[in-house]
Design a protein around this motif. Structure first.
Motif, PDB file in Angstrom:
ATOM      1  N   ASP A 129      -4.132  81.427 -62.938  1.00 55.09           N
ATOM      2  CA  ASP A 129      -4.533  80.057 -62.586  1.00 55.09           C
ATOM      3  C   ASP A 129      -4.744  79.910 -61.083  1.00 55.09           C
ATOM      4  O   ASP A 129      -5.714  79.303 -60.626  1.00 55.09           O
ATOM      5  N   ARG A 130      -3.821  80.464 -60.318  1.00 49.49           N
ATOM      6  CA  ARG A 130      -3.915  80.383 -58.853  1.00 49.49           C
ATOM      7  C   ARG A 130      -5.167  81.110 -58.357  1.00 49.49           C
ATOM      8  O   ARG A 130      -5.889  80.602 -57.491  1.00 49.49           O
ATOM      9  N   ARG A 133      -8.437  79.131 -59.054  1.00 46.13           N
ATOM     10  CA  ARG A 133      -8.682  78.081 -58.056  1.00 46.13           C
ATOM     11  C   ARG A 133      -9.102  78.684 -56.716  1.00 46.13           C
ATOM     12  O   ARG A 133     -10.052  78.227 -56.083  1.00 46.13           O
ATOM     13  N   THR A 136     -12.640  80.294 -56.873  1.00 39.87           N
ATOM     14  CA  THR A 136     -13.671  79.255 -56.956  1.00 39.87           C
ATOM     15  C   THR A 136     -13.957  78.694 -55.569  1.00 39.87           C
ATOM     16  O   THR A 136     -15.124  78.565 -55.168  1.00 39.87           O
ATOM     17  N   GLU A 137     -12.903  78.392 -54.821  1.00 41.59           N
ATOM     18  CA  GLU A 137     -13.083  77.883 -53.459  1.00 41.59           C
ATOM     19  C   GLU A 137     -13.717  78.952 -52.570  1.00 41.59           C
ATOM     20  O   GLU A 137     -14.622  78.668 -51.786  1.00 41.59           O
TER      21      GLU A 137
END
Length: 162
Positions: A129-130, A133, A136-137
């Motif tokens: 999950d980390r 994110r 994606t950034e």
């Protein structure tokens, strides 16, 4: 995330061979990431080190290519065009990219050898999950770098002096 990768390839593909190769690495990285996530989602206890290593290797290669090939080349291009504002923007974007680089190095530490992988396997879903994110950034920031430092200087966007 994979769709965003396709959009970036369509947007920047063909602009430069090095960028094309790097965006292809990004796509392969995302395929490996999705495979690891699916394995993690289906049965965490069955996840072996091999798919983690496969993803981690692609991740490290991708990050390294960015830091040691792509970013320096894009900065050199901006310098060659005397684009000081692009260099200022690039410096800010590169600072933000450094945070996700640190995250990648932490992941590699947690899953880099058999013992640490075994000790941290329960944390893999949280890491997935980390990383989702963070990547994606990161991809969005990298696309901004490409847009500002390369696409702005492409032949169709530059005008010959009058």
């Amino acid at each position: 995330m994979l769709e965003d990768c396709k959009n970036a390839l369509e947007r920047w593909g063909g602009v430069h061979v090095l960028i094309d190769r790097w965006l292809d690495q990004r796509r392969n990285l995302l395929v490996s990431f999705i495979e690891l996530k699916e394995a993690c989602d289906s049965e965490l206890e069955a996840v072996r080190k091999a798919p983690i290593d496969n993803f981690s290797e692609k991740l490290m290669d991708y990050i390294s290519a960015g830091h040691f090939e792509i970013y320096p080349q894009l900065s050199e291009e901006a310098k060659a065009f005397g684009d000081e504002s692009a260099l200022v923007i690039a410096a800010k974007l590169l600072e933000r990219l450094e945070m996700s680089t640190e995250m990648v190095l932490e992941f590699d530490t947690d899953f880099g050898n058999e013992l640490s992988c075994e000790q941290n396997i329960a944390r893999l879903p949280a890491w997935i999950d980390r990383l989702a994110r963070g990547l994606t950034e990161r991809f969005a920031l990298e696309d901004q770098l490409i847009a500002r430092l390369h696409a702005a200087h492409s032949p169709q966007n530059t005008k010959a002096p009058a």
